[in-house]
Design a protein around this motif. Sequence first.
Motif, PDB file in Angstrom:
ATOM      1  N   PRO A  61      -9.110   1.039 -11.326  1.00 29.18           N
ATOM      2  CA  PRO A  61      -8.234  -0.139 -11.303  1.00 29.18           C
ATOM      3  C   PRO A  61      -9.047  -1.424 -11.249  1.00 29.18           C
ATOM      4  N   PRO A  62      -8.476  -2.511 -11.691  1.00 26.41           N
ATOM      5  CA  PRO A  62      -9.154  -3.809 -11.571  1.00 26.41           C
ATOM      6  C   PRO A  62      -9.181  -4.239 -10.108  1.00 26.41           C
ATOM      7  N   PRO A  63      -9.842  -5.344  -9.789  1.00 25.64           N
ATOM      8  CA  PRO A  63      -9.765  -5.862  -8.419  1.00 25.64           C
ATOM      9  C   PRO A  63      -8.320  -6.171  -8.050  1.00 25.64           C
ATOM     10  N   PRO A  64      -8.025  -6.257  -6.741  1.00 25.76           N
ATOM     11  CA  PRO A  64      -6.642  -6.519  -6.322  1.00 25.76           C
ATOM     12  C   PRO A  64      -6.073  -7.764  -7.002  1.00 25.76           C
ATOM     13  N   GLN A  65      -4.836  -7.624  -7.482  1.00 26.39           N
ATOM     14  CA  GLN A  65      -4.174  -8.707  -8.199  1.00 26.39           C
ATOM     15  C   GLN A  65      -3.078  -9.376  -7.380  1.00 26.39           C
ATOM     16  N   MET A  66      -2.663  -8.742  -6.284  1.00 22.45           N
ATOM     17  CA  MET A  66      -1.589  -9.300  -5.460  1.00 22.45           C
ATOM     18  C   MET A  66      -1.591  -8.620  -4.100  1.00 22.45           C
ATOM     19  N   ILE A  67      -0.764  -9.144  -3.205  1.00 22.45           N
ATOM     20  CA  ILE A  67      -0.578  -8.580  -1.867  1.00 22.45           C
ATOM     21  C   ILE A  67       0.898  -8.233  -1.717  1.00 22.45           C
ATOM     22  N   LEU A  68       1.171  -6.975  -1.389  1.00 20.80           N
ATOM     23  CA  LEU A  68       2.540  -6.519  -1.149  1.00 20.80           C
ATOM     24  C   LEU A  68       2.716  -6.293   0.344  1.00 20.80           C
ATOM     25  N   VAL A  69       3.643  -7.023   0.947  1.00 14.79           N
ATOM     26  CA  VAL A  69       3.891  -6.955   2.383  1.00 14.79           C
ATOM     27  C   VAL A  69       5.228  -6.262   2.615  1.00 14.79           C
ATOM     28  N   LEU A  70       5.220  -5.240   3.465  1.00 16.99           N
ATOM     29  CA  LEU A  70       6.459  -4.562   3.831  1.00 16.99           C
ATOM     30  C   LEU A  70       6.994  -5.183   5.113  1.00 16.99           C
ATOM     31  N   GLY A  71       8.227  -5.674   5.061  1.00 20.00           N
ATOM     32  CA  GLY A  71       8.809  -6.338   6.215  1.00 20.00           C
ATOM     33  C   GLY A  71       9.070  -5.381   7.360  1.00 20.00           C
ATOM     34  N   GLU A  77       3.282 -10.245   8.157  1.00 18.22           N
ATOM     35  CA  GLU A  77       3.329 -11.456   7.337  1.00 18.22           C
ATOM     36  C   GLU A  77       2.215 -12.421   7.728  1.00 18.22           C
ATOM     37  N   ARG A  78       1.899 -12.510   9.022  1.00 17.39           N
ATOM     38  CA  ARG A  78       0.806 -13.386   9.454  1.00 17.39           C
ATOM     39  C   ARG A  78      -0.518 -12.904   8.883  1.00 17.39           C
ATOM     40  N   HIS A  79      -0.724 -11.589   8.911  1.00 13.78           N
ATOM     41  CA  HIS A  79      -1.963 -11.029   8.359  1.00 13.78           C
ATOM     42  C   HIS A  79      -2.036 -11.272   6.858  1.00 13.78           C
ATOM     43  N   ALA A  80      -0.932 -11.057   6.169  1.00  9.29           N
ATOM     44  CA  ALA A  80      -0.912 -11.280   4.717  1.00  9.29           C
ATOM     45  C   ALA A  80      -1.168 -12.740   4.385  1.00  9.29           C
ATOM     46  N   ALA A  81      -0.638 -13.666   5.191  1.00  9.32           N
ATOM     47  CA  ALA A  81      -0.856 -15.088   4.942  1.00  9.32           C
ATOM     48  C   ALA A  81      -2.335 -15.437   5.066  1.00  9.32           C
ATOM     49  N   ARG A  82      -3.023 -14.842   6.035  1.00  2.00           N
ATOM     50  CA  ARG A  82      -4.456 -15.138   6.211  1.00  2.00           C
ATOM     51  C   ARG A  82      -5.278 -14.624   5.035  1.00  2.00           C
ATOM     52  N   ILE A  83      -5.044 -13.364   4.617  1.00  4.12           N
ATOM     53  CA  ILE A  83      -5.870 -12.845   3.524  1.00  4.12           C
ATOM     54  C   ILE A  83      -5.470 -13.472   2.189  1.00  4.12           C
ATOM     55  N   ALA A  84      -4.225 -13.899   2.063  1.00  4.36           N
ATOM     56  CA  ALA A  84      -3.826 -14.592   0.830  1.00  4.36           C
ATOM     57  C   ALA A  84      -4.570 -15.914   0.697  1.00  4.36           C
ATOM     58  N   LYS A  85      -4.764 -16.605   1.818  1.00  2.00           N
ATOM     59  CA  LYS A  85      -5.509 -17.865   1.775  1.00  2.00           C
ATOM     60  C   LYS A  85      -6.982 -17.614   1.474  1.00  2.00           C
ATOM     61  N   GLN A  86      -7.527 -16.516   2.019  1.00  2.00           N
ATOM     62  CA  GLN A  86      -8.938 -16.201   1.789  1.00  2.00           C
ATOM     63  C   GLN A  86      -9.200 -15.776   0.351  1.00  2.00           C
ATOM     64  N   LEU A  87      -8.314 -14.930  -0.195  1.00  2.00           N
ATOM     65  CA  LEU A  87      -8.545 -14.336  -1.509  1.00  2.00           C
ATOM     66  C   LEU A  87      -7.851 -15.079  -2.635  1.00  2.00           C
ATOM     67  N   GLY A  96      11.304  -8.965   4.455  1.00  2.00           N
ATOM     68  CA  GLY A  96      10.630  -9.581   5.589  1.00  2.00           C
ATOM     69  C   GLY A  96      11.520 -10.469   6.429  1.00  2.00           C
ATOM     70  N   SER A  97      10.898 -11.468   7.061  1.00  2.00           N
ATOM     71  CA  SER A  97      11.611 -12.377   7.959  1.00  2.00           C
ATOM     72  C   SER A  97      12.503 -13.320   7.157  1.00  2.00           C
ATOM     73  N   ASN A  98      13.266 -14.156   7.877  1.00  2.00           N
ATOM     74  CA  ASN A  98      14.182 -15.071   7.212  1.00  2.00           C
ATOM     75  C   ASN A  98      13.395 -16.110   6.403  1.00  2.00           C
ATOM     76  N   PRO A  99      13.993 -16.673   5.374  1.00  2.00           N
ATOM     77  CA  PRO A  99      13.258 -17.588   4.494  1.00  2.00           C
ATOM     78  C   PRO A  99      12.679 -18.792   5.220  1.00  2.00           C
ATOM     79  N   GLU A 100      13.376 -19.328   6.218  1.00  2.00           N
ATOM     80  CA  GLU A 100      12.880 -20.523   6.924  1.00  2.00           C
ATOM     81  C   GLU A 100      11.534 -20.246   7.592  1.00  2.00           C
ATOM     82  N   TYR A 101      11.459 -19.113   8.296  1.00  2.00           N
ATOM     83  CA  TYR A 101      10.198 -18.789   8.970  1.00  2.00           C
ATOM     84  C   TYR A 101       9.109 -18.463   7.946  1.00  2.00           C
ATOM     85  N   ALA A 102       9.458 -17.695   6.923  1.00  2.00           N
ATOM     86  CA  ALA A 102       8.454 -17.303   5.936  1.00  2.00           C
ATOM     87  C   ALA A 102       7.878 -18.522   5.223  1.00  2.00           C
TER      88      ALA A 102
END
Length: 235
Positions: A61-71, A77-87, A96-102
């Motif tokens: 497979p190619p390098p990761p192309q996206m992050i899939l978070v299971l609610g 979601e906090r962990h996914a937000a950190r690695i999304a900013k890094q990568l 996941g959580s309600n749209p306002e919090y997300a």
Amino acid sequence: MQAPPHRHRRSPAASRLAPVPQRRRRGPRRRRRRAGWRRWVLLLLLGSLIWLSRGWWWPSPPPPQMILVLGGDLDRERHAARIAKQLGLPVVVSGGSNPEYAHWLFEQRQGLPPGQVQLDYRANDTLSNFTSLVDDLRRARIRHALLVTSSDHMDRALLVGRIVAGSRGIHLTPEPVGCGALCQPESRRKVWGDGLRAALWVLSGRDLKRWAAERLSLLPVAARQGGSAPDPAGR
């Protein structure tokens, strides 16, 4: 009076020499059945060997192309937000959580642009986390995704995901989130039960567990209670 007709009696010697009728043999049919089962077993073993050796011949497979978070847990979601900013990878949050919090977490706290995060609320369990999205990901030409969920949920999620997403040529790499003292290890029965549901979904295109539950809910109340209709007077 007319004499009764003479009946011919066999002598004991003739009785011993007479051929004894034999039952019809079923050997050839049984042999055919056994041969058919052997072929199916061999095909199953061959398919298993091909699947287990796919690491040698399946395109990497190619390098990761996206992050899939299971609610189900805000830490995911906090962990996914950190690695999304890094990568710099796009994020899809399923159930996941309600749209306002997300939106606050991903956009204001981590500073991700709105187009980098997609919220999807079609799923209501682990199987539908994948079945509701997998065809969208295939159309988007996703072949490799990071799977973010709690460490005690990862075994079941990864088994279901690799069956459902793998049927569409999508590779998943686990990105577990620690749960510490809150971890609740799942039973093998639950893990393999959802794995079987995932395999049946790939074969039939539907969640047979939910399909059966829906059909059962449509049955008349009297039929579900053994044929005795409720007394309108409450007696």
